[in-house]
Design a protein around this motif. Structure first.
Motif, mmCIF file in Angstrom:
data_model
loop_
_atom_site.group_PDB
_atom_site.id
_atom_site.type_symbol
_atom_site.label_atom_id
_atom_site.label_comp_id
_atom_site.label_asym_id
_atom_site.label_seq_id
_atom_site.Cartn_x
_atom_site.Cartn_y
_atom_site.Cartn_z
ATOM 1 N N PHE A 280 0.822 -1.203 0.000
ATOM 2 C CA PHE A 280 0.000 0.000 0.000
ATOM 3 C C PHE A 280 0.860 1.258 0.000
ATOM 4 C CE2 PHE A 280 -2.885 3.197 1.869
ATOM 5 C CZ PHE A 280 -3.908 3.112 0.951
ATOM 6 N N LEU A 281 2.023 1.195 0.642
ATOM 7 C CA LEU A 281 2.907 2.357 0.633
ATOM 8 C C LEU A 281 3.416 2.647 -0.778
ATOM 9 C CD1 LEU A 281 5.013 2.126 3.907
ATOM 10 C CD2 LEU A 281 2.905 3.347 3.440
ATOM 11 N N THR A 282 3.540 1.599 -1.587
ATOM 12 C CA THR A 282 3.916 1.802 -2.984
ATOM 13 C C THR A 282 2.806 2.533 -3.722
ATOM 14 O OG1 THR A 282 5.246 -0.217 -2.947
ATOM 15 C CG2 THR A 282 4.643 0.656 -5.107
ATOM 16 N N VAL A 283 1.567 2.168 -3.429
ATOM 17 C CA VAL A 283 0.417 2.854 -4.035
ATOM 18 C C VAL A 283 0.411 4.330 -3.629
ATOM 19 C CG1 VAL A 283 -2.107 2.960 -4.129
ATOM 20 C CG2 VAL A 283 -0.956 0.744 -4.127
ATOM 21 N N ILE A 284 0.697 4.590 -2.359
ATOM 22 C CA ILE A 284 0.757 5.971 -1.874
ATOM 23 C C ILE A 284 1.850 6.746 -2.605
ATOM 24 C CG2 ILE A 284 1.310 7.420 0.128
ATOM 25 C CD1 ILE A 284 0.012 5.293 1.888
ATOM 26 N N THR A 285 3.003 6.109 -2.823
ATOM 27 C CA THR A 285 4.106 6.761 -3.517
ATOM 28 C C THR A 285 3.727 7.101 -4.953
ATOM 29 O OG1 THR A 285 5.664 5.481 -2.163
ATOM 30 C CG2 THR A 285 6.551 6.581 -4.095
ATOM 31 N N VAL A 286 3.024 6.191 -5.625
ATOM 32 C CA VAL A 286 2.559 6.448 -6.999
ATOM 33 C C VAL A 286 1.626 7.658 -7.014
ATOM 34 C CG1 VAL A 286 1.192 5.553 -8.918
ATOM 35 C CG2 VAL A 286 2.785 4.052 -7.733
ATOM 36 N N ALA A 287 0.653 7.651 -6.102
ATOM 37 C CA ALA A 287 -0.305 8.758 -6.036
ATOM 38 C C ALA A 287 0.408 10.076 -5.721
ATOM 39 C CB ALA A 287 -1.365 8.460 -4.985
ATOM 40 N N GLY A 288 1.385 10.004 -4.817
ATOM 41 C CA GLY A 288 2.129 11.209 -4.450
ATOM 42 C C GLY A 288 2.905 11.786 -5.607
ATOM 43 N N ASN B 132 1.417 12.007 2.143
ATOM 44 C CA ASN B 132 1.893 10.627 2.116
ATOM 45 C C ASN B 132 1.985 10.041 3.522
ATOM 46 O OD1 ASN B 132 2.107 10.743 -0.639
ATOM 47 N ND2 ASN B 132 4.332 10.744 -0.716
ATOM 48 N N PHE B 133 2.529 10.847 4.440
ATOM 49 C CA PHE B 133 2.682 10.369 5.820
ATOM 50 C C PHE B 133 1.329 10.126 6.475
ATOM 51 C CE2 PHE B 133 2.920 11.638 10.368
ATOM 52 C CZ PHE B 133 3.594 10.520 10.834
ATOM 53 N N ILE B 134 0.404 11.056 6.314
ATOM 54 C CA ILE B 134 -0.925 10.905 6.917
ATOM 55 C C ILE B 134 -1.643 9.699 6.336
ATOM 56 C CG2 ILE B 134 -3.207 11.974 7.089
ATOM 57 C CD1 ILE B 134 -1.713 14.704 7.224
ATOM 58 N N ALA B 135 -1.541 9.521 5.011
ATOM 59 C CA ALA B 135 -2.193 8.373 4.373
ATOM 60 C C ALA B 135 -1.602 7.059 4.877
ATOM 61 C CB ALA B 135 -2.040 8.466 2.853
ATOM 62 N N ALA B 136 -0.268 7.013 5.004
ATOM 63 C CA ALA B 136 0.380 5.787 5.485
ATOM 64 C C ALA B 136 0.021 5.501 6.934
ATOM 65 C CB ALA B 136 1.899 5.919 5.332
ATOM 66 N N ALA B 137 0.014 6.552 7.775
ATOM 67 C CA ALA B 137 -0.330 6.366 9.186
ATOM 68 C C ALA B 137 -1.778 5.912 9.339
ATOM 69 C CB ALA B 137 -0.100 7.676 9.950
ATOM 70 N N ALA B 138 -2.681 6.500 8.546
ATOM 71 C CA ALA B 138 -4.086 6.106 8.613
ATOM 72 C C ALA B 138 -4.261 4.648 8.196
ATOM 73 C CB ALA B 138 -4.922 7.021 7.715
ATOM 74 N N TRP B 139 -3.550 4.256 7.146
ATOM 75 C CA TRP B 139 -3.641 2.866 6.679
ATOM 76 C C TRP B 139 -3.180 1.893 7.754
ATOM 77 C CZ3 TRP B 139 0.944 0.014 4.843
ATOM 78 C CH2 TRP B 139 0.629 -1.300 4.470
ATOM 79 N N ILE B 140 -2.032 2.181 8.363
ATOM 80 C CA ILE B 140 -1.495 1.277 9.380
ATOM 81 C C ILE B 140 -2.404 1.236 10.612
ATOM 82 C CG2 ILE B 140 0.404 1.033 11.034
ATOM 83 C CD1 ILE B 140 2.321 1.797 8.796
ATOM 84 N N CYS B 141 -3.011 2.368 10.954
ATOM 85 C CA CYS B 141 -3.900 2.403 12.124
ATOM 86 C C CYS B 141 -5.212 1.649 11.871
ATOM 87 C CB CYS B 141 -4.216 3.840 12.506
ATOM 88 S SG CYS B 141 -2.824 4.726 13.245
#
Length: 459
Positions: free
Chosen positions: A166-174, A211-220
């Motif tokens: 999912f972090l790869t997806v976030i990086t693509v979107a970013g 990116n950070f907020i999206a990653a933190a939300a996903w992990i939470c």
């Protein structure tokens, strides 16, 4: 005997699957991360040539300092992977917490340095007008630095827990969003003021935080991570674990600094041979650096996989994983080397007009550099994977000393000797890099074999 053979084959297949589960998303993420400064550079050029020059100074400064900090934090992933492999859930959470505290510790001094880096640039003899423009970029992008390190920690943790996708997806979107926001902030669209070069810095800051907020939300929110209690990671300060991560991590920062330093020193020495040689060097170096993103991505993957297997005390599996990752990179680097050898004109034509007679010397020199770079990237890839495997074993001190010896003693020292003392000229500096990478690959692979053999004997 037949059963043993089938079991061995099955173990290799399972290990290949486990490695690919990490390798594919991490390689894609690494390529995309390398594409962000490339995209920013292209968009800086849309402003004017001075913005491009000043932006390049700022981008190199920021990315170098950020990469050093990310290197220091990479042992967080190894520690989490060890705990994950051993099934120690509480240690996963505590290791994550120590990584966050370490990120905070290194973040604020580096932000201070970035904010005031214009003073350092002035001491290097840069034009004052360029430095003032660089200052506007650095003092806007600096506010994204905490989010960049926070995203790094989350990437390390999720990769160590076998969930980097999912972090790869976030990086693509970013990356896609970055281009749009750059344009809006640079030229002042939708009623916003035109911020020019500073707009690119503010765009990057916004993307870092999104990116950070999206990653933190996903992990939470993802149920997979609930068992590891990562939400409470900050409240579990473990002095012993913190010091262990810091002591192993700062060697990696030093190691990355040595790597950046030797390439910078080589470029400075190349400048003594004239502008054409320096331009040709940059073409070969930029091309090779982009190719190396693949091996760096695999290096991250092997760090996590080795860390997991070490946590299980499966040192035969550690050897198997390292062998598989090297086997994965060899076909790629072989194809790249063949392209460098057979089609160098096409590579050089991506940077300049090869039909322009004024560029003849640069073209010929770049082709000769690319012929050596083809082999350099093979040995760099092997040593990067070996170094990543050693990080998974949390062995960083000796590999750092090996890297410094190989890069500075053999690579730069040998290159200087061949270029100036033996009279080989500019090509001697590349031959030095080749020799340094070869020695580094041999010594790091040897170090890995030595450690795993001894550890396997103790089990």
């Amino acid at each position: 005997m037949e059963l043993t053979s089938k079991e061995l084959k099955s173990e290799f297949i399972l290990e290949i699957q486990a490695c690919l589960q990490l390798v594919v998303p991490l390689v894609i993420a690494q390529i995309l991360e390398a594409g962000i400064p490339l995209l920013d550079g292209v968009m800086m050029g849309l402003l004017n040539s001075q913005a491009l020059a000043a932006g390049a100074l700022g981008a190199v400064t920021f990315s170098t300092l950020a990469s050093i900090c990310r290197s220091i934090l990479s042992t967080v992933g190894a520690t989490v992977a060890n705990a994950f492999g051993a099934g120690k859930i509480d240690r996963v959470s505590r290791a994550t917490g120590q990584g966050i505290w370490l990120a905070a510790m290194v973040c604020f001094p580096v932000m201070f340095a970035i904010w005031h880096f214009d003073s350092i640039l002035m001491l290097t003899g840069q034009e004052e007008s360029n430095v003032l423009l660089t200052k506007t970029y650095l003092q806007s992008i600096v506010w994204g630095f905490p989010a960049a390190l926070g995203f790094c920690i989350l990437k390390e943790v999720s990769s160590a827990l076998n969930r980097p996708q999912f972090l790869t997806v976030i990086t693509v979107a970013g990356l896609l969003l970055n281009a749009t926001i750059n344009y809006v902030f640079m030229f002042g669209k939708f009623g916003l003021p035109a911020l020019g070069l500073a707009g690119i810095g503010w765009a990057s800051t916004l993307i870092f935080w999104l990116n950070f907020i999206a990653a933190a939300a996903w992990i939470c929110l993802d149920e997979y991570f609930q068992d590891y209690q990562l939400n409470s990671a900050l409240y579990k300060f473990d002095r012993e674990m913190f010091l262990d991560i810091f002591q192993t991590g700062w060697y990696l920062g030093l190691q990355y600094g040595a790597e950046v330093g030797v390439f910078t020193a080589t470029a400075l020495l190349m400048g003594w041979f004239g502008t054409d040689k320096l331009a040709a060097h940059e073409i070969a170096m930029e091309t090779e650096s982009f190719v190396e993103t693949v091996s760096i991505g695999i290096s991250y993957a092997i760090t996590m996989r080795v860390g997991q297997l070490k946590g299980q005390n499966d040192f035969k599996g550690v050897n198997r994983a390292a062998f598989i990752c090297i086997a994965l990179i060899i076909p790629f680097v072989s194809i790249v080397a063949t392209i460098f050898w057979l089609f160098p004109n096409y590579i050089v034509s991506m940077y300049l007009d090869t039909n322009n007679l004024n560029n003849v010397e640069i073209v010929h020199t770049a082709i000769s550099f690319l012929a050596i770079a083809a082999i350099v990237q093979v040995f760099y890839s092997i040593q990067a994977i070996a170094a990543g495997a050693l990080i998974g074993l949390k062995d960083t001190r000796t590999p750092t000393l090996i890297t410094m010896f190989a890069y500075w003693g053999v690579g730069l020292g040998g290159g200087y000797l061949m270029a100036f003392t033996l009279g080989l000229g500019a090509i001697g500096l590349w031959l030095g890099l080749l020799l340094g990478m070869l020695i580094g690959a041999v010594l790091l692979v040897g170090r890995f074999y030595f450690l795993t053999t001894n550890l396997n004997g103790e089990c």
